[in-house]
Design a protein around this motif. Sequence first.
Motif, short mmCIF file in Angstrom:
data_model
loop_
_atom_site.label_atom_id
_atom_site.label_comp_id
_atom_site.label_asym_id
_atom_site.label_seq_id
_atom_site.Cartn_x
_atom_site.Cartn_y
_atom_site.Cartn_z
N ARG A 1 1.00 -1.27 0.03
CA ARG A 1 -0.21 -0.02 -0.08
C ARG A 1 0.88 1.12 0.02
NH1 ARG A 1 -2.40 -3.53 -0.37
NH2 ARG A 1 -2.25 -2.77 -2.60
N GLY A 2 2.08 1.22 0.57
CA GLY A 2 2.82 2.22 0.28
C GLY A 2 3.57 2.63 -0.97
N LEU A 3 3.77 1.55 -1.95
CA LEU A 3 3.98 1.55 -3.08
C LEU A 3 2.77 1.99 -3.78
CD1 LEU A 3 5.98 -1.54 -3.58
CD2 LEU A 3 7.14 0.90 -3.41
N ASP A 4 1.63 1.82 -3.44
CA ASP A 4 0.25 2.37 -4.09
C ASP A 4 0.35 4.01 -4.05
OD1 ASP A 4 -0.41 -0.05 -4.93
OD2 ASP A 4 -1.95 -0.31 -3.34
N LEU A 5 0.84 4.52 -2.84
CA LEU A 5 0.85 5.86 -2.63
C LEU A 5 1.80 6.60 -3.30
CD1 LEU A 5 0.23 6.04 1.13
CD2 LEU A 5 -1.37 6.55 -0.51
N LEU A 6 2.88 5.80 -3.58
CA LEU A 6 4.19 6.59 -4.39
C LEU A 6 4.10 6.40 -5.82
CD1 LEU A 6 7.39 5.36 -2.20
CD2 LEU A 6 6.22 7.70 -2.04
N GLU A 7 3.37 5.50 -6.18
CA GLU A 7 3.20 4.97 -7.73
C GLU A 7 3.25 6.34 -8.71
OE1 GLU A 7 1.39 2.26 -11.16
OE2 GLU A 7 0.62 2.17 -9.03
#
Length: 816
Positions: free
Chosen positions: A162-168
């Motif tokens: 989910r952190g990567l979802d925010l960064l994408e």
Amino acid sequence: MSPFLRIPSSSWIASNALAFAVADLYPVSHGHTLVIPRRLVATWFDATPDEQRALFELVDDVKRKLDAELSPDGYNIGINAGEAAGQTVMHLHVHVIPRYRGDVDDPRGGVRHVIPGKGNYLANRSSPLAQGGTDDPFLAHLDPLFRRATDIAILAAFTQERGLDLLEAHVFAALAHGARVRLVTSDYLQITSAEALRTLLDWMGMVATLAEARELSGSFEARIVEIAQLPKGIPSFHPKSWRFAGPGFGAAFVGSSNISQPALGSGVEWNLRVEKDRDPDAYQAIVLAFDRWWNAALPLSPAWIDTYAKLPRPLPALLPSSSPEREDPPPKPPEPHALQREALAALRRSRESSHPRALVVLATGLGKTWLGAFDVSAWSVENNQRPRVLVLAHREELLVQAAKTFRRLSLMADARFGWFVGDKSDLSGQVVFASVQKLSRPDHLARLTPEGFDYVIIDEVHHGTAPSYRGIIDRLRPRFLLGLTATPERADGADVAGLFDDHVAYRADLGVGIQQKHLVPFSYFGLEDDTNYGSIPFRNRRFDPSALEEAIDTDARLERMFRAWQEHPGQRTLVFCGSIRHAEHACAFLKEKGVRAASVHSGPTSAPREDAIQALVDGTFDALCTVDLFNEGIDVPLIDRVVMLRPTESPVVFLQQLGRGLRSASGKTRLVVLDFVGNHRVFLERVRTLISLGPEPTNLRDFLEGNQAARMAPGCTIDLELEAKDLLAKLLPPQGGSPAEQAYRELREVRGQRPRAGELYRMGYSLKKLRDTHGGFFDFVASMGDLDATEKRVLDVAGEFLRELEVTAMTSATRW
């Protein structure tokens, strides 16, 4: 002599009696302009009062032009006087520098930034500590840095999905403007999730794919620190740093935020900012420390992740629900909507009837990519195994979209993805995403095992009759081959359905999507176009580009468009133009009218594509003027108006452009379509295409002559100006014969080539009367003078055989 006085007047942007303005050769921002006195004057203090007034009168003129063309958010107006103040050309010049939100991290202090570190005295007094929580989320500090940086280095001990979802979105926006992004994480305590590592691997494949398409120019790589390989005596690995560098700046955060949803969002996480110009030693220490771990880390690979995924992860289960490393569960895939369920049932019946391949037509906005993913899952259940899948597309963005979709399937959550595009040549994945352009090369095609894939998806298969596609299709022998398209009819008349044994398993075009309320209805307004298209060369079903640009790129045409623009309002508009010059002209014209617009195209003066799309979404822009870039692939449901400012020759492209605005969105009730209709047969075809979208066919001649209203999907309207109708009616061929014969003549007139029997059949025309009158379809074609000498000889030799084939077809198809 001053170099400014050597600039020819033809390059001046503006001028008055005592001064002139030119674009700065080394601009610090887009639109940076210099205002210069005509007389050689060293500094401001040497100019006369009249010259000083003339300079600032011209500054006002330049600002008005920049406001209309670029809509900046502010300005710096600057004068350097003397070498100590930075003056390099001893000829007075006033800098007019447009400023844009986000062009620097913190613009407060303005001209004070001439001395590094002294610019923002307010910032100097404020805390450099990002504290997290709902009032100070860490991602808000990172966002402006992602926008500016060309070199990004992230070190996080733990990485979660989910952190990567925010960064994408932030990472890919940085990549789009050319940034190098490096990310290091670790396997410490197995807290980093295997799913997150697969996402990072997917990103690397996506970046290579989009780089091949020139959609972005940056680079992305992720590496993993393997704790077991660290020197003895190191008991833990828990660093977090976020470093950003670009022209004229460097900043880093060091603190407690890993890559997770809470750490980037509302979690209380402390991160201290270090500025390169204020504390160069501390900043350099962060650079060197990152480089050390980057060099020590392992390249991320599918094999490493597969091994890691099998390791136990005891700690996360013991973490309290409030832990920064605990995240919300991933979003579930959407449920198939009604039309997708119908298509899935049709595909299941196709396989039950032993069809090895099928074509599905789903209009733009009805979810073709998800349908393919859903059917792969259905195939898995039917066959009790996870299939090897090949996804083929001609555009790299479609492969990226498909990868994101497949990763969300529970069936493919842990699948190994392979990429065959750009510099990636991996055909070993459970799911392989391949570009047609690369895979169709003979040496690559030779690597393709015919039975190597269970299920093959060809997206936008209306391109499929091209030799590149045919070579791949002929090579493959999958257990099931699915073709997906929104527009099955090729502009060149090639038979796409024939690639799938003429088996169209399911069809739901725009009319069905609108009727079932999955898409919004449209209101089409056809404006009379007084351009003389008869004088523009038309070869191979295309207008000559240069002659077309000259004819349609006029102020008069833009004024006509803008009157309709005001009469039929919209909030977010796509304007399809004929050339880069045309798009730039249309954009400048709209800005002069007070419309917040940008032009997006393949040229160097284009606004950044992703930034422009986001500005349209959030309402910063009202319109984008584009050249073919948004025919396919863009997904902005809020678009509620499209303007066809060019005569699109292909009905396929016309439907694709129309489809950009048909997606439903909250509060959106319809799509407004503004189109120009002129004296050429391509306009006949697009009107025929429109009236064919209804639940029942409408005769083109009856519609144009006012004898029949178009039978459209609920809520859809077609409003052609009377003058436009008259133009088109004059282009119709003479009447006579059955409805099928009239349709044959009209299609031949519009396209410049004869339609096929199967095409007429799929359009709903009975061919029985043609057979009864002429003996067979090809006999009818011969009577129309549409067989060449070779075809006539074939008909003479094999005519009886062809007629018998038609009789066989007649027994199995009611319209024959």
